[in-house]
Design a protein around this motif. Structure first.
Motif, PDB file in Angstrom:
ATOM      1  N   GLU A 126       0.842  -1.207   0.000  1.00 50.70           N
ATOM      2  CA  GLU A 126       0.000   0.000   0.000  1.00 50.70           C
ATOM      3  C   GLU A 126       0.875   1.255   0.000  1.00 50.70           C
ATOM      4  OE1 GLU A 126      -3.493   0.351   0.323  1.00 50.70           O
ATOM      5  OE2 GLU A 126      -4.121  -1.714   0.678  1.00 50.70           O
ATOM      6  N   TYR A 127       1.966   1.214   0.760  1.00 52.68           N
ATOM      7  CA  TYR A 127       2.861   2.373   0.800  1.00 52.68           C
ATOM      8  C   TYR A 127       3.457   2.639  -0.585  1.00 52.68           C
ATOM      9  CZ  TYR A 127       7.025   5.158   1.580  1.00 52.68           C
ATOM     10  OH  TYR A 127       7.982   6.130   1.462  1.00 52.68           O
ATOM     11  N   ARG A 146     -12.413  -0.560  -3.602  1.00 49.47           N
ATOM     12  CA  ARG A 146     -11.077  -0.594  -2.975  1.00 49.47           C
ATOM     13  C   ARG A 146     -11.135  -1.376  -1.660  1.00 49.47           C
ATOM     14  NH1 ARG A 146      -9.928   4.652  -3.714  1.00 49.47           N
ATOM     15  NH2 ARG A 146     -10.354   5.346  -1.594  1.00 49.47           N
ATOM     16  N   ASP A 200       2.293   1.775  -3.376  1.00 48.02           N
ATOM     17  CA  ASP A 200       1.216   2.228  -4.259  1.00 48.02           C
ATOM     18  C   ASP A 200       0.933   3.718  -4.068  1.00 48.02           C
ATOM     19  OD1 ASP A 200      -0.772   1.617  -6.239  1.00 48.02           O
ATOM     20  OD2 ASP A 200      -2.271   1.911  -4.677  1.00 48.02           O
ATOM     21  N   GLU A 201       1.040   4.178  -2.818  1.00 45.03           N
ATOM     22  CA  GLU A 201       0.687   5.572  -2.538  1.00 45.03           C
ATOM     23  C   GLU A 201       1.759   6.565  -2.955  1.00 45.03           C
ATOM     24  OE1 GLU A 201      -0.686   6.223   1.457  1.00 45.03           O
ATOM     25  OE2 GLU A 201      -2.251   4.696   1.249  1.00 45.03           O
ATOM     26  N   SER A 245      -2.309   4.866  -9.041  1.00 48.43           N
ATOM     27  CA  SER A 245      -2.597   3.841  -8.055  1.00 48.43           C
ATOM     28  C   SER A 245      -3.024   2.533  -8.720  1.00 48.43           C
ATOM     29  CB  SER A 245      -3.727   4.319  -7.139  1.00 48.43           C
ATOM     30  OG  SER A 245      -4.089   3.259  -6.270  1.00 48.43           O
TER      31      SER A 245
END
Ligand SMILES: N[C@@H](CCC(=O)N[C@@H](CS)C(=O)NCC(=O)O)C(=O)O
Length: 227
Positions: free
Chosen positions: A72-73, A90, A75-76, A81
């Protein structure tokens, strides 16, 4: 700032981070712990890893742990995304990613089972899980259709290992699960998935299994029990 990933070469959880980094075309460094080092971590790893597990991602002086959080990190910090934009979709993707983690644990227990009962129970858990996925998958080929998503990176290591195990000891895991079978095949054929593992993964994985238990060695590597 270069991201630094600490890995063990057979670890499916690290592989999820690597696939994400490759999909994002981000630069990173990777350091491998040996199996002995994973069992008995060297001091430098104890100093940075809160629970002695891989993956950890070093971002400057900060250590991130837990593969889903690392994905997730990544991706951010690098657009676009890989998650669906709709909050509900999501959230659903995250829920099924969590389910995938449990399947990965069943797969590990199946691959290394010390006896027939444990092996059968965990194979059954995997089959039930795949059947469940069959009921929620769409037309594919990927989880959300044609666009690659974080959840695809999350499941690819599971499908890659199941392919190795079924190749050694076929149990018809994908029978009557055409959607799951198509999803698994699409992921295994993807370049970022293929490039996310060490050369010779299948052989090294089977070797690891053969050393994990006599029963698993006989089942997947056709080795005779030690003694
Ligand atoms: N929930 C963790 C699981 C990570 C994990 O279990 N990694 C294994 C290697 S594949 C490990 O570090 N095992 C060493 C240990 O448990 O001490 C994640 O998703 O990152």
């Amino acid at each position: 700032m270069t991201l630094k990933l600490i890995s063990f070469e057979l670890c499916p959880f690290v592989q999820r981070s690597v696939i994400t980094l490759l999909e994002k075309r981000m630069e990173y460094e990777i350091t491998y712990l040996t199996m002995q080092e994973l069992k008995n971590p060297p001091q430098w790893f104890r100093d940075i890893s809160p629970f002695g597990k891989v993956p950890v991602l070093r971002v400057g002086d900060v250590t991130l742990f837990e593969s889903a959080v690392i994905m997730e990190y990544i991706d951010e910090i690098q657009a676009p995304s890989l998650h669906p934009t709709d909050p509900l979709q999501r959230a659903l993707n995250r829920a099924w990613m969590k389910f995938g983690e449990e399947l990965l644990m069943s797969q590990y227990r199946y691959a290394t089972a010390a006896d027939e009962a444990t092996s059968k129970q965990n194979r059954q858990e995997i089959e039930s899980g795949l059947s469940r996925l069959e009921t929620i998958l769409g037309d594919g080929p990927l989880f959300n259709g044609s666009e690659f998503s974080l959840i695809d990176a999350s499941y690819a290591p599971l499908f890659m290992r199941l392919e190795i195990l079924e190749g050694r000891h076929s149990t018809g895991l994908y029978d009557n699960k055409p959607r799951v079978a198509r999803w698994a095949a699409a992921l295994r054929q993807r370049d970022t998935v293929k490039n996310s593992v060490i050369a010779g993964l299948a052989g090294k994985y089977i070797d690891y299994i053969a050393h994990a238990s006599d029963y698993a060695g006989k089942l997947f590597a056709n080795t005779e029990p030690a003694r």
